[in-house]
Design a protein around this motif. Structure first.
Motif, PDB file in Angstrom:
ATOM      1  N   PHE A  56       0.835  -1.205   0.000  1.00 58.17           N
ATOM      2  CA  PHE A  56       0.000   0.000   0.000  1.00 58.17           C
ATOM      3  C   PHE A  56       0.868   1.254   0.000  1.00 58.17           C
ATOM      4  N   MET A  57       1.870   1.310   0.856  1.00 64.10           N
ATOM      5  CA  MET A  57       2.710   2.499   0.967  1.00 64.10           C
ATOM      6  C   MET A  57       3.520   2.729  -0.305  1.00 64.10           C
ATOM      7  N   ILE A  58       3.984   1.652  -0.916  1.00 60.06           N
ATOM      8  CA  ILE A  58       4.743   1.783  -2.169  1.00 60.06           C
ATOM      9  C   ILE A  58       3.849   2.354  -3.270  1.00 60.06           C
ATOM     10  N   LEU A  64       0.225   9.494  -5.282  1.00 57.05           N
ATOM     11  CA  LEU A  64      -0.090  10.225  -4.054  1.00 57.05           C
ATOM     12  C   LEU A  64      -1.396  10.996  -4.161  1.00 57.05           C
ATOM     13  N   GLU A  65      -1.581  11.704  -5.255  1.00 52.53           N
ATOM     14  CA  GLU A  65      -2.788  12.521  -5.405  1.00 52.53           C
ATOM     15  C   GLU A  65      -4.043  11.662  -5.437  1.00 52.53           C
ATOM     16  N   LEU A  66      -3.991  10.572  -6.217  1.00 54.34           N
ATOM     17  CA  LEU A  66      -5.145   9.679  -6.311  1.00 54.34           C
ATOM     18  C   LEU A  66      -5.472   9.072  -4.948  1.00 54.34           C
ATOM     19  N   PHE A  67      -4.460   8.609  -4.222  1.00 58.08           N
ATOM     20  CA  PHE A  67      -4.685   7.974  -2.919  1.00 58.08           C
ATOM     21  C   PHE A  67      -5.251   8.972  -1.917  1.00 58.08           C
ATOM     22  N   ASN A  68      -4.722  10.199  -1.922  1.00 57.06           N
ATOM     23  CA  ASN A  68      -5.226  11.210  -0.985  1.00 57.06           C
ATOM     24  C   ASN A  68      -6.659  11.609  -1.312  1.00 57.06           C
ATOM     25  N   ARG A  69      -6.943  11.740  -2.607  1.00 57.09           N
ATOM     26  CA  ARG A  69      -8.292  12.117  -3.022  1.00 57.09           C
ATOM     27  C   ARG A  69      -9.295  11.017  -2.671  1.00 57.09           C
ATOM     28  N   SER A  70      -8.906   9.787  -2.855  1.00 55.99           N
ATOM     29  CA  SER A  70      -9.792   8.660  -2.538  1.00 55.99           C
ATOM     30  C   SER A  70      -9.961   8.496  -1.032  1.00 55.99           C
ATOM     31  N   ASP A 145      -6.688   1.883  -7.505  1.00 58.17           N
ATOM     32  CA  ASP A 145      -5.767   1.113  -6.667  1.00 58.17           C
ATOM     33  C   ASP A 145      -5.993   1.361  -5.176  1.00 58.17           C
ATOM     34  N   PHE A 146      -6.375   2.584  -4.809  1.00 62.23           N
ATOM     35  CA  PHE A 146      -6.628   2.837  -3.392  1.00 62.23           C
ATOM     36  C   PHE A 146      -7.760   1.958  -2.885  1.00 62.23           C
ATOM     37  N   LEU A 211      -6.603   8.348   7.733  1.00 63.73           N
ATOM     38  CA  LEU A 211      -5.965   9.577   8.214  1.00 63.73           C
ATOM     39  C   LEU A 211      -4.851  10.119   7.336  1.00 63.73           C
ATOM     40  N   LEU A 212      -4.169   9.259   6.566  1.00 67.79           N
ATOM     41  CA  LEU A 212      -3.062   9.747   5.744  1.00 67.79           C
ATOM     42  C   LEU A 212      -3.526  10.766   4.721  1.00 67.79           C
ATOM     43  N   GLY A 213      -4.671  10.458   4.095  1.00 67.05           N
ATOM     44  CA  GLY A 213      -5.190  11.418   3.103  1.00 67.05           C
ATOM     45  C   GLY A 213      -5.725  12.663   3.746  1.00 67.05           C
TER      46      GLY A 213
END
Length: 216
Positions: A56-58, A64-70, A145-146, A211-213
């Motif tokens: 997940f972290m990789i 980054l943008e997609l994961f934070n937005r999701s 992917d998120f 929380l990361l996003g």
């Protein structure tokens, strides 16, 4: 004189043998592999989850943008509520273990039942969240992917949660049927260790997904 001495020695030996055959009380620690077996299972399980966490972290670093937005679409309040539910349920299980260790069967059953009832709240809120995502917004693990990681991690954890609820129910029935001895204590302790693993996994999953996003 010799016969009297031999008779005394024989009597002492008989008393010693009788004492060695006494049934251990609730606080005794008989040779039992249930706890060690659960610990081995927990270690193997944590290794598997750690590999998924690393994946997940990789992937997050690459998108980054997609994961934070999701991640921003997840309900942090539900995540916090579920965390509090599992922590409270885990605390009640600890009380059940202490009661079993003291040989208090009625108290053991009471704490186990309360832990089950409180823990059931996690299942209700999690199913509510799944329903909102899948049927309310059409989001599945194929969306991106998120969400693939989201459904994989929370789905695997939910499977462990259901297994833990079955274990709590089985322990409640067992505590009502079996004597409050060392065997029951070890069984409750082994079940409690598994339930704590369910807590621990969620404590890692919650900040990683929710929380990361939100912190960006």
């Amino acid at each position: 004189m010799t016969e009297t001495t031999l008779s005394s020695v024989s009597s002492v030996s008989s008393i010693r043998d009788a004492m060695s055959r006494r049934t251990p009380g609730p606080a005794a620690s008989p040779r039992d592999h249930r706890v060690s077996g659960v610990l081995v299972f927990m270690l193997a399980d944590m290794i598997v989850f750690t590999m998924i966490f690393a994946g997940f972290m990789i992937e997050r670093m690459g998108q980054l943008e997609l994961f934070n937005r999701s991640a921003a679409t997840l309900d942090v309040r539900l995540g916090v509520l579920n965390t509090l539910i599992l922590i409270a349920s885990g605390f009640l299980v600890v009380l059940a273990v202490h009661a079993a260790h003291a040989g208090r069967r009625a108290a053991t059953r009471r704490w186990l039942l309360l832990s089950f009832v409180v823990g059931a709240g996690f299942g209700i809120t999690k199913m509510t969240e799944y329903n909102e995502k899948i049927f309310g917004h059409g989001i599945t693990m194929h969306t991106n992917d998120f969400y693939m990681f989201y459904f994989t991690l929370t789905g695997a954890h939910f499977f462990h949660f259901v297994a833990g609820m079955i274990i709590l129910a089985a322990l409640w029935f067992k505590a009502g049927r079996d004597p409050a001895d060392a065997r029951l204590y070890k069984t409750v302790e082994a079940g409690a260790l598994y339930w704590h693993m369910v807590d621990l996994l969620w404590i890692f999953i919650f900040p990683m997904l929710y929380l990361l996003g939100a912190s960006q």
